[in-house]
Scaffold this motif. Structure first.
Motif, mmCIF file in Angstrom:
data_model
loop_
_atom_site.group_PDB
_atom_site.id
_atom_site.type_symbol
_atom_site.label_atom_id
_atom_site.label_comp_id
_atom_site.label_asym_id
_atom_site.label_seq_id
_atom_site.Cartn_x
_atom_site.Cartn_y
_atom_site.Cartn_z
ATOM 1 N N LYS A 282 0.773 -1.070 0.020
ATOM 2 C CA LYS A 282 0.139 -0.059 -0.076
ATOM 3 C C LYS A 282 0.735 1.074 0.024
ATOM 4 O O LYS A 282 0.388 2.084 -0.532
ATOM 5 N N PHE A 283 1.858 1.114 0.815
ATOM 6 C CA PHE A 283 2.881 2.362 0.524
ATOM 7 C C PHE A 283 3.496 2.605 -0.638
ATOM 8 O O PHE A 283 3.375 3.896 -1.028
ATOM 9 N N ASP A 284 3.823 1.660 -1.219
ATOM 10 C CA ASP A 284 4.524 1.924 -2.428
ATOM 11 C C ASP A 284 3.498 2.186 -3.657
ATOM 12 O O ASP A 284 3.633 3.241 -4.177
ATOM 13 N N ARG A 285 2.218 1.753 -3.915
ATOM 14 C CA ARG A 285 1.032 2.140 -4.482
ATOM 15 C C ARG A 285 0.836 3.643 -4.380
ATOM 16 O O ARG A 285 0.754 4.548 -5.296
ATOM 17 N N ILE A 286 0.452 3.898 -3.197
ATOM 18 C CA ILE A 286 0.229 5.541 -2.765
ATOM 19 C C ILE A 286 1.370 6.365 -3.117
ATOM 20 O O ILE A 286 1.257 7.434 -3.732
ATOM 21 N N TYR A 287 2.593 5.911 -2.732
ATOM 22 C CA TYR A 287 3.674 6.712 -3.015
ATOM 23 C C TYR A 287 4.059 6.971 -4.148
ATOM 24 O O TYR A 287 4.331 8.180 -4.831
ATOM 25 N N GLN A 288 3.862 6.103 -5.086
ATOM 26 C CA GLN A 288 4.015 6.092 -6.664
ATOM 27 C C GLN A 288 2.913 7.263 -7.174
ATOM 28 O O GLN A 288 3.103 7.769 -7.994
ATOM 29 N N THR A 289 1.725 6.918 -6.478
ATOM 30 C CA THR A 289 0.668 7.728 -6.986
ATOM 31 C C THR A 289 1.091 9.322 -6.778
ATOM 32 O O THR A 289 0.739 10.333 -7.680
ATOM 33 N N ALA A 290 1.479 9.456 -5.755
ATOM 34 C CA ALA A 290 1.856 10.809 -5.228
ATOM 35 C C ALA A 290 3.202 11.280 -6.004
ATOM 36 O O ALA A 290 3.111 12.335 -6.441
ATOM 37 N N THR A 291 3.913 10.620 -6.461
ATOM 38 C CA THR A 291 5.122 10.847 -7.425
ATOM 39 C C THR A 291 4.457 11.332 -8.678
ATOM 40 O O THR A 291 5.134 12.403 -8.962
#
Length: 118
Positions: free
Chosen positions: A93-102
């Motif tokens: 979940k961290f990775d998915r949301i972090y990538q979306t923010a990026t």
């Protein structure tokens, strides 16, 4: 192509998606009111500053608001580390949301470059 509504901006669409993702995970750590308020507030700010800047009446003001929006997306990323470290979310979940923010930040940066060249 002329954009007539902030809802047509790709960066706003991505910020909306990011906000939805943030709210979904925030429901998992409601006991940590400080973090919930911070991360959801940053998500709302990411979206709303794009909208507010779009209707501000000038490119310089829009650029300023886009900067605020970009900063808020970075703040979400920082809050994600807290959520991860407190085991409120998993790495996936961290990775998915972090990538979306990026991606949201990159779209904002692209719009900022375009406005500066105008």
């Amino acid at each position: 192509m002329k954009v007539n509504r902030f809802e047509d901006l790709e960066c706003w669409k991505k910020a909306r998606e990011l906000t939805k993702m943030v709210y979904q995970i925030a429901a998992n750590f409601t006991k940590d009111r400080r973090l919930v308020d911070q991360i959801t507030g940053s998500a709302i700010s990411t979206m709303n500053n794009i909208a507010e800047g779009f209707d501000s009446g000038g490119d310089n003001d829009f650029l300023r608001y886009l900067g605020y929006s970009r900063n808020s997306a970075s703040e979400i990323q920082s809050c994600l580390y807290v959520a991860l470290d407190q085991n409120y979310i998993n790495q996936n979940k961290f990775d998915r949301i972090y990538q979306t923010a990026t991606l949201c930040r990159k779209l904002i940066d692209g719009l900022r470059r375009y406005l500066r060249k105008k």
